[in-house]
Enzyme design. Structure first.
Site, PDB file in Angstrom:
ATOM      1  N   ALA A   6      -0.401  -3.217   3.062  1.00 18.42           N
ATOM      2  CA  ALA A   6      -0.495  -1.996   2.255  1.00 18.42           C
ATOM      3  C   ALA A   6       0.525  -0.993   2.784  1.00 18.42           C
ATOM      4  O   ALA A   6       0.981  -1.113   3.922  1.00 18.42           O
ATOM      5  CB  ALA A   6      -1.905  -1.419   2.382  1.00 18.42           C
ATOM      6  N   GLY A  43      -2.480  -6.619   4.005  1.00 15.91           N
ATOM      7  CA  GLY A  43      -2.609  -6.888   2.570  1.00 15.91           C
ATOM      8  C   GLY A  43      -1.684  -8.002   2.118  1.00 15.91           C
ATOM      9  O   GLY A  43      -1.956  -8.689   1.136  1.00 15.91           O
ATOM     10  N   GLU A  71      -3.538 -10.993   2.652  1.00 10.60           N
ATOM     11  CA  GLU A  71      -4.648 -11.010   1.688  1.00 10.60           C
ATOM     12  C   GLU A  71      -4.169 -11.463   0.317  1.00 10.60           C
ATOM     13  O   GLU A  71      -4.862 -12.173  -0.405  1.00 10.60           O
ATOM     14  CB  GLU A  71      -5.321  -9.642   1.631  1.00 10.60           C
ATOM     15  CG  GLU A  71      -6.099  -9.338   2.911  1.00 10.60           C
ATOM     16  CD  GLU A  71      -6.667  -7.948   2.932  1.00 10.60           C
ATOM     17  OE1 GLU A  71      -5.894  -6.982   2.797  1.00 10.60           O
ATOM     18  OE2 GLU A  71      -7.894  -7.806   3.099  1.00 10.60           O
ATOM     19  N   GLU A  88      -4.729  -4.998  10.857  1.00 14.41           N
ATOM     20  CA  GLU A  88      -5.363  -3.715  10.513  1.00 14.41           C
ATOM     21  C   GLU A  88      -6.119  -3.098  11.692  1.00 14.41           C
ATOM     22  O   GLU A  88      -6.175  -1.888  11.844  1.00 14.41           O
ATOM     23  CB  GLU A  88      -6.328  -3.899   9.352  1.00 14.41           C
ATOM     24  CG  GLU A  88      -5.656  -4.182   8.021  1.00 14.41           C
ATOM     25  CD  GLU A  88      -5.408  -5.667   7.781  1.00 14.41           C
ATOM     26  OE1 GLU A  88      -5.377  -6.460   8.739  1.00 14.41           O
ATOM     27  OE2 GLU A  88      -5.209  -6.022   6.605  1.00 14.41           O
TER      28      GLU A  88
HETATM   29  N1  T1G Z   1       3.614   0.606   5.392  1.00 16.92           N
HETATM   30  C1  T1G Z   1       4.591   1.554   5.325  1.00 16.92           C
HETATM   31  N2  T1G Z   1       5.749   1.503   6.032  1.00 16.92           N
HETATM   32  C2  T1G Z   1       5.918   0.441   6.831  1.00 16.92           C
HETATM   33  C3  T1G Z   1       4.953  -0.588   6.954  1.00 16.92           C
HETATM   34  C4  T1G Z   1       3.764  -0.474   6.185  1.00 16.92           C
HETATM   35  N3  T1G Z   1       2.812  -1.411   6.209  1.00 16.92           N
HETATM   36  N4  T1G Z   1       5.433  -1.506   7.849  1.00 16.92           N
HETATM   37  C5  T1G Z   1       6.632  -1.066   8.249  1.00 16.92           C
HETATM   38  N5  T1G Z   1       6.926   0.097   7.652  1.00 16.92           N
HETATM   39  C6  T1G Z   1       8.175   0.858   7.801  1.00 16.92           C
HETATM   40  C7  T1G Z   1       8.377   1.356   9.214  1.00 16.92           C
HETATM   41  O1  T1G Z   1       7.732   2.598   9.386  1.00 16.92           O
HETATM   42  C8  T1G Z   1       9.888   1.484   9.266  1.00 16.92           C
HETATM   43  O2  T1G Z   1      10.233   2.669   8.558  1.00 16.92           O
HETATM   44  C9  T1G Z   1      10.368   0.317   8.418  1.00 16.92           C
HETATM   45  O3  T1G Z   1       9.251  -0.041   7.563  1.00 16.92           O
HETATM   46  C10 T1G Z   1      10.748  -0.879   9.254  1.00 16.92           C
HETATM   47  O4  T1G Z   1       9.602  -1.163  10.079  1.00 16.92           O
HETATM   48  C11 T1G Z   1      -5.249  -3.354   2.541  1.00 16.92           C
HETATM   49  C12 T1G Z   1      -5.297  -1.909   4.783  1.00 16.92           C
HETATM   50  C13 T1G Z   1       6.473  -5.729   9.137  1.00 16.92           C
HETATM   51  C14 T1G Z   1       6.592  -6.652  11.474  1.00 16.92           C
HETATM   52  O5  T1G Z   1       0.136  -3.126  10.095  1.00 16.92           O
HETATM   53  O6  T1G Z   1       4.221  -4.699  11.837  1.00 16.92           O
HETATM   54  O7  T1G Z   1      -2.422  -3.880   4.793  1.00 16.92           O
HETATM   55  O8  T1G Z   1      11.446   3.840  10.471  1.00 16.92           O
HETATM   56  O9  T1G Z   1      10.825  -0.857  12.266  1.00 16.92           O
HETATM   57  O10 T1G Z   1      10.641  -4.202  13.448  1.00 16.92           O
HETATM   58  O11 T1G Z   1      -6.129  -4.809   4.108  1.00 16.92           O
HETATM   59  O12 T1G Z   1       6.963  -3.127  10.388  1.00 16.92           O
HETATM   60  O13 T1G Z   1      12.708   2.531   8.728  1.00 16.92           O
HETATM   61  O14 T1G Z   1      11.556   4.698   8.112  1.00 16.92           O
HETATM   62  O15 T1G Z   1       8.533  -1.973  12.169  1.00 16.92           O
HETATM   63  O16 T1G Z   1      11.384  -5.419  11.313  1.00 16.92           O
HETATM   64  C15 T1G Z   1      -1.135  -3.700   7.716  1.00 16.92           C
HETATM   65  C16 T1G Z   1       3.002  -2.975   9.971  1.00 16.92           C
HETATM   66  C17 T1G Z   1      -1.127  -2.457   6.898  1.00 16.92           C
HETATM   67  C18 T1G Z   1       2.185  -4.167   9.503  1.00 16.92           C
HETATM   68  C19 T1G Z   1       8.509  -5.385  10.517  1.00 16.92           C
HETATM   69  N6  T1G Z   1       0.235  -4.065   8.065  1.00 16.92           N
HETATM   70  N7  T1G Z   1       4.411  -3.276  10.054  1.00 16.92           N
HETATM   71  O17 T1G Z   1       8.968  -5.006  11.800  1.00 16.92           O
HETATM   72  O18 T1G Z   1      10.582  -3.130  11.193  1.00 16.92           O
HETATM   73  S1  T1G Z   1      -2.772  -1.956   6.443  1.00 16.92           S
HETATM   74  C20 T1G Z   1       0.756  -3.724   9.257  1.00 16.92           C
HETATM   75  C21 T1G Z   1       4.903  -4.086  11.042  1.00 16.92           C
HETATM   76  C22 T1G Z   1      -3.224  -3.144   5.291  1.00 16.92           C
HETATM   77  C23 T1G Z   1      -4.950  -4.107   3.804  1.00 16.92           C
HETATM   78  C24 T1G Z   1      -4.676  -3.240   4.963  1.00 16.92           C
HETATM   79  C25 T1G Z   1       6.396  -4.191  11.105  1.00 16.92           C
HETATM   80  C26 T1G Z   1       6.978  -5.506  10.536  1.00 16.92           C
HETATM   81  P1  T1G Z   1      11.577   3.498   8.996  1.00 16.92           P
HETATM   82  P2  T1G Z   1       9.853  -1.737  11.557  1.00 16.92           P
HETATM   83  P3  T1G Z   1      10.470  -4.483  12.000  1.00 16.92           P
END
Ligand code: T1G
Length: 686
Positions: free
Chosen positions: A62, A101, A104, A124
């Protein structure tokens, strides 16, 4: 470019998500997917649907940025319900990270293909949340439920291979063939009329006991984390409720957790780390120089730890000492570290040998050879450092980066000992340097952009978190820590015990309090620093003068009977501290835990405000990341400057005014930036 495109390949609908940088499931993507699914379902020529993505990530989950705003339909659960209801088979073609997500979505598909480099996970929990779109129900219905519970509670991604072993991935496909294979695979499944809705399954009841066993361990280990408790509740519901009712419970708990202060702080920390890691202001075209081999000056605790960090990253490392004995001790220390890692099963004997094969220990600065980066980790004394840098200036190769690991000293003064100050900066590692994530990259006034970028890139190569800071005594972290340490001593003199002081911070969320930490590190380290800079800490000085240097002498703030690592209160220490208080003419009293906590933290926040005013740190988020990664500030509290905004700067300013008056210490009065933000009703982050 729309975030979702739909193309057809001989009766197979191919949905491609293209929402840089990580294909987060923001509103536009969800709406685009809903529209495409509707179109594919209504199209009589479409037999099956493949969901794939552009870029290096499948779907990062998400869009976390949307969590602080009201949800816009379609929600992810609504979108996944549409996939589930569709009679045509869905195939997820995963290339890159399928997280939260994103996984999911893949779990709602009937089949999952993944490339070898893909990762799949439900992280999450690290954001103080739980999977909120069926993940807690589909995963335990797909794989061993106890393994599903552990995977969600830990939140770490699995490799494609591990995911295939668990049964999450049906087939691993080379990246170059993924889409073609997925289309063919989908056509075959359609021909078989294959639908595999996890929502129609129930978890294997025989596994319930194993789930309860795992749950008991997890709840004990993760006590106090509401999101972990919620995951356990949802997995239990998978056995006890219908899919519909259990997903309703999951959604309810997810929405509650989304509003929880812990989750908001964890989401803040996620973005703060990325903000702090942003490229600093540098000239257009400036680029880091390659670092293929490094030299570390000094093989003591810090030097060896730094060397291990480089060896772990596979970088050839020469540790330079002043004599053979020192070189041997460094070699033994490093080899011993790897042997204990082998004994603990963290690395194999072969990996130990591989890493040690990259190590050389030498005597004499002339052995820096062709190092691209030299990290000086010698004695914390300006004369010693200037002498080393003056020599390095003559013998290190041109354009080698010359970094000092100093914790406090003026990097400009060190750089001035060379004729190439543009190659000099600070790389302040935190002990143990092979474990702690933080590197304060100290940009001195003459440091070139290339040198700065090289240090930042090197820290990232070491899987560490670099934060750029300016020159100033103690830079950011240690400068703020010093304010806390002053209050520790003052509180002891005024009547708080070491246990009360430590309890205030451990209850706040730190793993260890300042007195226990001092005993662990050795009270003589800061004692020596105070004597060198003419500062006093009457209580700690008195303990050191009595030979109580901490664990190493069996007593410090606490007593360590039979050389145990766990200290116990010691009346003798209390007597020494009381005598010091009398000598200082300080009346003693009982001090509340709240006052102790405020006096330990608010002066640090005040120093952080000064650091921002002076430009030693660029952003409040930088300061928070320094404390999260350098001092183990509890992550679910976001960091000192984030916490300050939660407490309210006006409250903090008023308490600081009181402290400043009580202690007759002007430096405790609110800093200009803090006072002005407080007057405007603002926070550091607003
Ligand atoms: N939402 C919004 N922005 C995100 C994002 C996300 N999920 N993931 C990364 N970004 C932005 C980050 O802030 C950065 O922005 C850019 O993307 C590059 O990220 C409903 C509720 C995927 C392994 O927890 O683990 O789904 O600084 O530097 O090193 O059940 O990003 O460029 O402006 O980290 O290549 C669950 C979080 C969400 C994964 C890539 N998902 N992301 O790593 O790039 S909750 C997460 C990561 C959810 C559902 C639930 C990593 C990555 P900027 P980065 P990277």
């Amino acid at each position: 470019m729309p975030p979702v495109t739909l193309e057809k390949r001989n009766g197979i609908a191919l949905l491609i998500i293209d929402n840089p940088p990580v294909n987060a499931l923001g509103h536009a993507v969800r709406a685009g997917l809903a529209e495409s699914i509707r179109a594919a379902e209504a199209d009589g020529t479409v037999e099956a649907i493949v969901i794939a993505s552009a870029g290096k990530t499948f779907i990062a989950g998400a869009d976390i940025k949307e969590f602080n705003a009201p949800p816009q339909p379609p929600s992810l659960p609504e979108l996944l319900a549409a996939i589930d209801a569709c009679k045509k088979p869905f195939v997820a073609a995963i290339d890159g990270a399928a997280l939260g997500g994103g996984l999911e979505v893949a779990l709602t598909c009937d089949f999952r293909l993944a490339t070898p480099a893909s990762t799949l996970g439900l992280p999450e929990v690290k954001l103080g949340l739980i999977p909120g779109a069926g993940g807690t129900q589909r995963l335990p219905r797909l794989i061993d439920p106890a393994a599903a519970l552990s995977m969600m509670a830990e939140g770490n991604p699995k490799t494609a291979e591990a995911a295939a072993r668990l049964g999450i991935v049906d087939e691993i496909i080379p990246a170059e063939n993924l889409l073609d294979v997925a289309v063919t695979f989908a056509r075959q499944r359609a021909a078989e009329g294959a639908k595999r809705r996890l929502s129609e399954r129930t978890p294997a009841s025989a596994e319930r006991a194993a789930v309860e066993e795992a749950a008991t361990k997890i709840l004990k280990k993760r006590a106090g984390e509401p999101q972990v408790e919620a995951i356990v509740r949802c997995v239990r519901a998978a056995f006890e409720e219908s899919f519909k009712d259990a997903t309703r419970l999951e959604r309810e708990l997810f929405l509650q957790l989304k509003e929880n202060e812990r989750s908001k702080a964890l989401r803040y920390a996620f973005f703060a780390e990325r903000e702090a890691a942003r490229k600093p202001q540098v000239a257009e075209g400036a680029a880091p120089r390659p670092v293929k081999q490094v030299a570390i000056i000094g093989g003591g605790t810090m030097g060896s730890g730094i060397a291990i960090a480089f060896l772990d990253a596979g970088i050839a490392t020469t540790v330079i000492e002043t004599d053979e004995a020192g070189a041997s001790r460094a070699a033994e220390r490093i080899s011993g570290n790897y042997q204990s890692a082998v004994d603990r099963g963290r690395i194999s004997a072969e990996q130990k040998e591989d890493r040690l094969s990259l190590l050389k220990t030498e005597v004499g600065l002339d052995k820096v050879g062709q190092a691209d980066l030299v990290v000086e980790a010698a004695f914390e004394d300006m004369a010693v450092k200037r002498e080393i840098f003056s020599t390095l200036d003559r013998i290190a190769k041109p354009r080698a980066v010359l970094a000092t690991n100093t914790s406090y000293l003026d990097v400009n003064e060190i750089a001035a000992a060379t004729a190439r100050p543009e190659d000099v900066l600070g790389m302040h590692f935190f002990s143990p340097a092979n474990i702690m994530q933080l590197v304060e990259v100290v940009r001195a006034s003459a440091t070139s952009d290339e040198t700065l970028l090289t240090a930042i890139a090197t820290a990232k190569m070491l899987q560490k978190t670099p934060v750029v800071v300016g020159v100033g005594h103690g830079f950011v972290g240690n400068r703020m820590l010093a304010r806390r340490s002053e209050q520790v001593d003052r509180l002891l003199l005024e009547g708080a015990s070491p246990s009360e002081i430590d309890a205030a911070l451990t209850e706040f969320g730190f793993k260890m309090g300042p007195c226990a930490m001092g005993d662990l590190a050795g009270l003589d380290i800061s004692w020596r620093m105070r004597k060198a800079t003419g500062r006093r800490a009457p209580a700690a000085d008195a303990l050191c003068e009595a030979g109580r240097l901490g664990q190493k002498t069996g007593r410090g703030y606490y007593l360590y009977p039979d050389a145990s690592r766990k200290g116990v209160p010691d009346p003798e220490a209390e007597t020494i501290i009381q005598a010091a208080a009398e000598r200082e003419g300080i009346a003693r009293r009982t001090i509340s835990r709240q006052e102790i906590l405020q006096r330990l933290i608010y002066p640090m926040i005040n120093e952080g405000a000064r650091i921002l005013e002076e430009g030693i740190a660029e952003r409040p988020a930088d300061i928070d990341v320094i404390w999260l990664h350098g001092y183990a500030w509890p992550r679910w509290r976001g960091g000192p400057m984030y916490y300050a905004d939660q407490m309210g700067l006006a409250t903090i300013a008023a308490e600081l005014e009181r402290l400043s008056t009580d202690q007759k210490d002007e430096s405790l009065a609110p800093a200009g930036l803090l006072a002005s933000l407080a007057r405007e009703g603002k926070g550091f982050h607003s």
